[in-house]
Write a protein that holds these residues in place. Structure first.
Motif, PDB file in Angstrom:
ATOM      1  N   ALA A   6       1.005  12.498   4.587  1.00 14.88           N
ATOM      2  CA  ALA A   6       2.110  13.768   4.313  1.00 14.88           C
ATOM      3  C   ALA A   6       3.147  12.191   3.997  1.00 14.88           C
ATOM      4  O   ALA A   6       4.335  11.393   3.327  1.00 14.88           O
ATOM      5  N   ASP A   7       3.583  11.266   4.922  1.00 17.24           N
ATOM      6  CA  ASP A   7       3.977  10.055   5.204  1.00 17.24           C
ATOM      7  C   ASP A   7       4.076   8.832   3.989  1.00 17.24           C
ATOM      8  O   ASP A   7       4.494   9.062   2.991  1.00 17.24           O
ATOM      9  N   ILE A   8       2.671   8.747   4.360  1.00 22.59           N
ATOM     10  CA  ILE A   8       1.967   7.968   3.316  1.00 22.59           C
ATOM     11  C   ILE A   8       2.223   8.094   1.579  1.00 22.59           C
ATOM     12  O   ILE A   8       2.301   7.286   1.177  1.00 22.59           O
ATOM     13  N   ALA A   9       1.542   9.664   1.186  1.00 13.71           N
ATOM     14  CA  ALA A   9       2.130   9.965  -0.201  1.00 13.71           C
ATOM     15  C   ALA A   9       3.790  10.148  -0.245  1.00 13.71           C
ATOM     16  O   ALA A   9       4.598   9.889  -1.368  1.00 13.71           O
ATOM     17  N   ALA A  10       4.531  10.206   0.486  1.00 17.24           N
ATOM     18  CA  ALA A  10       6.269  10.031   0.781  1.00 17.24           C
ATOM     19  C   ALA A  10       6.269   8.838   0.351  1.00 17.24           C
ATOM     20  O   ALA A  10       7.668   8.837  -1.173  1.00 17.24           O
ATOM     21  N   TYR A  11       6.446   7.539   1.518  1.00 16.71           N
ATOM     22  CA  TYR A  11       6.986   6.506   0.579  1.00 16.71           C
ATOM     23  C   TYR A  11       6.121   5.725  -0.589  1.00 16.71           C
ATOM     24  O   TYR A  11       6.441   4.856  -1.268  1.00 16.71           O
ATOM     25  N   LYS A  12       4.476   6.436  -0.863  1.00 14.94           N
ATOM     26  CA  LYS A  12       3.949   5.902  -2.146  1.00 14.94           C
ATOM     27  C   LYS A  12       5.303   6.382  -2.693  1.00 14.94           C
ATOM     28  O   LYS A  12       4.962   5.950  -4.511  1.00 14.94           O
ATOM     29  N   ARG A  13       5.611   7.242  -3.259  1.00 11.97           N
ATOM     30  CA  ARG A  13       6.303   8.096  -4.310  1.00 11.97           C
ATOM     31  C   ARG A  13       7.991   7.240  -4.330  1.00 11.97           C
ATOM     32  O   ARG A  13       7.808   7.046  -5.339  1.00 11.97           O
ATOM     33  N   ASP A  14       8.416   6.644  -3.292  1.00  9.21           N
ATOM     34  CA  ASP A  14       9.125   5.892  -3.351  1.00  9.21           C
ATOM     35  C   ASP A  14       9.435   5.036  -3.250  1.00  9.21           C
ATOM     36  O   ASP A  14       9.909   4.068  -4.806  1.00  9.21           O
ATOM     37  N   VAL A  15       7.820   4.171  -3.646  1.00 10.03           N
ATOM     38  CA  VAL A  15       7.300   2.923  -3.504  1.00 10.03           C
ATOM     39  C   VAL A  15       7.550   3.103  -5.558  1.00 10.03           C
ATOM     40  O   VAL A  15       7.906   2.666  -6.908  1.00 10.03           O
ATOM     41  N   PHE A  16       6.645   3.773  -6.413  1.00  5.01           N
ATOM     42  CA  PHE A  16       6.902   4.042  -7.760  1.00  5.01           C
ATOM     43  C   PHE A  16       7.797   4.464  -8.221  1.00  5.01           C
ATOM     44  O   PHE A  16       8.275   3.664  -9.332  1.00  5.01           O
ATOM     45  N   ASN A  17       9.145   5.141  -7.320  1.00  4.54           N
ATOM     46  CA  ASN A  17      10.569   5.574  -8.286  1.00  4.54           C
ATOM     47  C   ASN A  17      11.235   3.805  -7.937  1.00  4.54           C
ATOM     48  O   ASN A  17      12.103   4.235  -8.410  1.00  4.54           O
ATOM     49  N   ARG A  18      10.759   3.064  -7.174  1.00  5.24           N
ATOM     50  CA  ARG A  18      11.469   2.514  -6.977  1.00  5.24           C
ATOM     51  C   ARG A  18      11.143   0.579  -7.992  1.00  5.24           C
ATOM     52  O   ARG A  18      11.693  -0.089  -8.004  1.00  5.24           O
ATOM     53  N   ILE A  19       9.876   1.070  -8.537  1.00  4.39           N
ATOM     54  CA  ILE A  19       9.421  -0.597  -8.910  1.00  4.39           C
ATOM     55  C   ILE A  19       9.235   0.558 -10.353  1.00  4.39           C
ATOM     56  O   ILE A  19       7.971   0.845 -10.489  1.00  4.39           O
ATOM     57  N   PRO A  20       9.257  -0.382 -11.334  1.00  2.00           N
ATOM     58  CA  PRO A  20       9.631   0.387 -12.660  1.00  2.00           C
ATOM     59  C   PRO A  20       7.957   0.122 -12.977  1.00  2.00           C
ATOM     60  O   PRO A  20       7.500  -0.772 -12.815  1.00  2.00           O
ATOM     61  N   SER A  21       7.141   1.286 -14.258  1.00  3.94           N
ATOM     62  CA  SER A  21       6.069   1.015 -13.971  1.00  3.94           C
ATOM     63  C   SER A  21       5.397  -0.270 -15.145  1.00  3.94           C
ATOM     64  O   SER A  21       4.855  -1.171 -15.083  1.00  3.94           O
ATOM     65  N   ASP A  22       6.566  -0.938 -15.841  1.00  5.53           N
ATOM     66  CA  ASP A  22       5.984  -2.435 -16.918  1.00  5.53           C
ATOM     67  C   ASP A  22       6.328  -3.567 -15.716  1.00  5.53           C
ATOM     68  O   ASP A  22       6.730  -4.132 -16.127  1.00  5.53           O
ATOM     69  N   SER A  23       6.887  -3.044 -14.285  1.00  6.15           N
ATOM     70  CA  SER A  23       6.982  -4.378 -13.637  1.00  6.15           C
ATOM     71  C   SER A  23       6.008  -4.273 -12.670  1.00  6.15           C
ATOM     72  O   SER A  23       6.104  -4.872 -11.663  1.00  6.15           O
ATOM     73  N   ARG A  24       4.583  -3.935 -12.273  1.00  3.70           N
ATOM     74  CA  ARG A  24       3.353  -3.537 -11.332  1.00  3.70           C
ATOM     75  C   ARG A  24       2.519  -4.549 -11.389  1.00  3.70           C
ATOM     76  O   ARG A  24       1.724  -4.041 -10.820  1.00  3.70           O
ATOM     77  N   ASP A  25       2.322  -5.347 -12.499  1.00  2.90           N
ATOM     78  CA  ASP A  25       1.408  -5.775 -12.877  1.00  2.90           C
ATOM     79  C   ASP A  25       1.396  -7.367 -12.406  1.00  2.90           C
ATOM     80  O   ASP A  25       2.395  -7.913 -11.560  1.00  2.90           O
ATOM     81  N   GLY A  26       0.117  -8.101 -11.904  1.00  2.00           N
ATOM     82  CA  GLY A  26      -0.130  -8.985 -11.157  1.00  2.00           C
ATOM     83  C   GLY A  26      -0.489  -9.098  -9.285  1.00  2.00           C
ATOM     84  O   GLY A  26      -1.224  -7.633  -9.932  1.00  2.00           O
ATOM     85  N   GLU A  27       0.039 -10.443  -8.876  1.00  2.00           N
ATOM     86  CA  GLU A  27      -0.649  -9.913  -7.789  1.00  2.00           C
ATOM     87  C   GLU A  27       0.208  -9.710  -6.627  1.00  2.00           C
ATOM     88  O   GLU A  27       2.353 -10.276  -7.045  1.00  2.00           O
ATOM     89  N   TRP A  28       0.324  -8.930  -5.510  1.00  3.34           N
ATOM     90  CA  TRP A  28       1.118  -8.001  -4.944  1.00  3.34           C
ATOM     91  C   TRP A  28       1.095  -8.747  -3.390  1.00  3.34           C
ATOM     92  O   TRP A  28      -0.421  -9.362  -3.234  1.00  3.34           O
ATOM     93  N   GLN A  29       2.270  -8.856  -2.285  1.00  2.35           N
ATOM     94  CA  GLN A  29       1.131  -9.252  -1.219  1.00  2.35           C
ATOM     95  C   GLN A  29       2.090  -7.908  -0.339  1.00  2.35           C
ATOM     96  O   GLN A  29       3.188  -7.609  -0.303  1.00  2.35           O
ATOM     97  N   VAL A  30       2.110  -7.640   1.149  1.00  3.95           N
ATOM     98  CA  VAL A  30       2.957  -6.600   1.841  1.00  3.95           C
ATOM     99  C   VAL A  30       2.276  -7.758   3.406  1.00  3.95           C
ATOM    100  O   VAL A  30       1.838  -8.178   3.688  1.00  3.95           O
ATOM    101  N   LEU A  31       4.438  -7.991   3.429  1.00  5.79           N
ATOM    102  CA  LEU A  31       4.306  -8.101   5.228  1.00  5.79           C
ATOM    103  C   LEU A  31       4.718  -7.703   5.801  1.00  5.79           C
ATOM    104  O   LEU A  31       5.767  -6.928   5.517  1.00  5.79           O
TER     105      LEU A  31
END
Length: 176
Positions: free
Chosen positions: A87-112
């Protein structure tokens, strides 16, 4: 329950008619540890791969999973909090989807992941797609300690190289 049959459990669960959670849970428990392990691995794979249009499906499946298998910790203590984690994973993914617009999601990403108050190493997960980074961000965010920080960032410029042996470096100098 043979593992081959257990492999189909999550797919069947996704198609389960409303109200069928209790019977499904009985069948899953009857399959024992192996069946539940395969089911939860497949569930986690779904959480890792789903995109924004399937966010509500993910949340609904977690609620139904909690109904079908309300005490997975009885099968393995490692699963005592699995539904809360999912449930926490789904909630945090929802937060990511809400905070990063779909037109800004291409390219290479990293997590630190870092704790700036220690001299421990920073954990870096580079060269990710947006969905891979969103899952890792959500996964690690669930267990983040108070002094830790997590960053998910898109890479705009990348320099990538590999190390060369001393012999190769010497040969390059001789050819110059």
């Amino acid at each position: 329950m043979p593992i081959e049959k257990a492999d189909e459990m999550f797919a069947r669960f996704r198609e389960l008619a409303p109200g069928g959670e209790a019977d499904f849970g009985e069948e899953l428990r009857a399959g024992g540890f192996s069946a539940v392990r395969v089911f939860l691995e497949d569930f986690r794979a779904f959480l890792r791969e789903y995109d924004e249009p399937r966010q509500e499906e993910a949340e609904r499946l977690i609620a139904r999973g909690r109904s079908a298998l309300p005490e997975p910790g009885r099968i393995s203590p490692a699963w005592a909090r699995i539904w809360d984690e999912f449930a926490d994973i789904a909630a945090y993914k929802r937060d990511v989807f809400n905070r990063i617009p779909s037109d800004s999601r291409d390219g290479e990403w990293q997590v630190l992941i870092d704790n700036p108050y220690t001299n421990g190493q920073i954990a870096v997960y580079p060269a990710l797609s947006f969905l891979e980074a969103a899952y890792l961000y959500a996964y690690f965010r669930t267990g983040l300690l108070p002094n830790e920080v997590i960053r998910m960032q898109r890479i705009h410029n990348v320099l990538f190289d590999t190390g060369r042996s001393p012999e190769a470096r010497g040969a390059e100098r001789r050819n110059d």
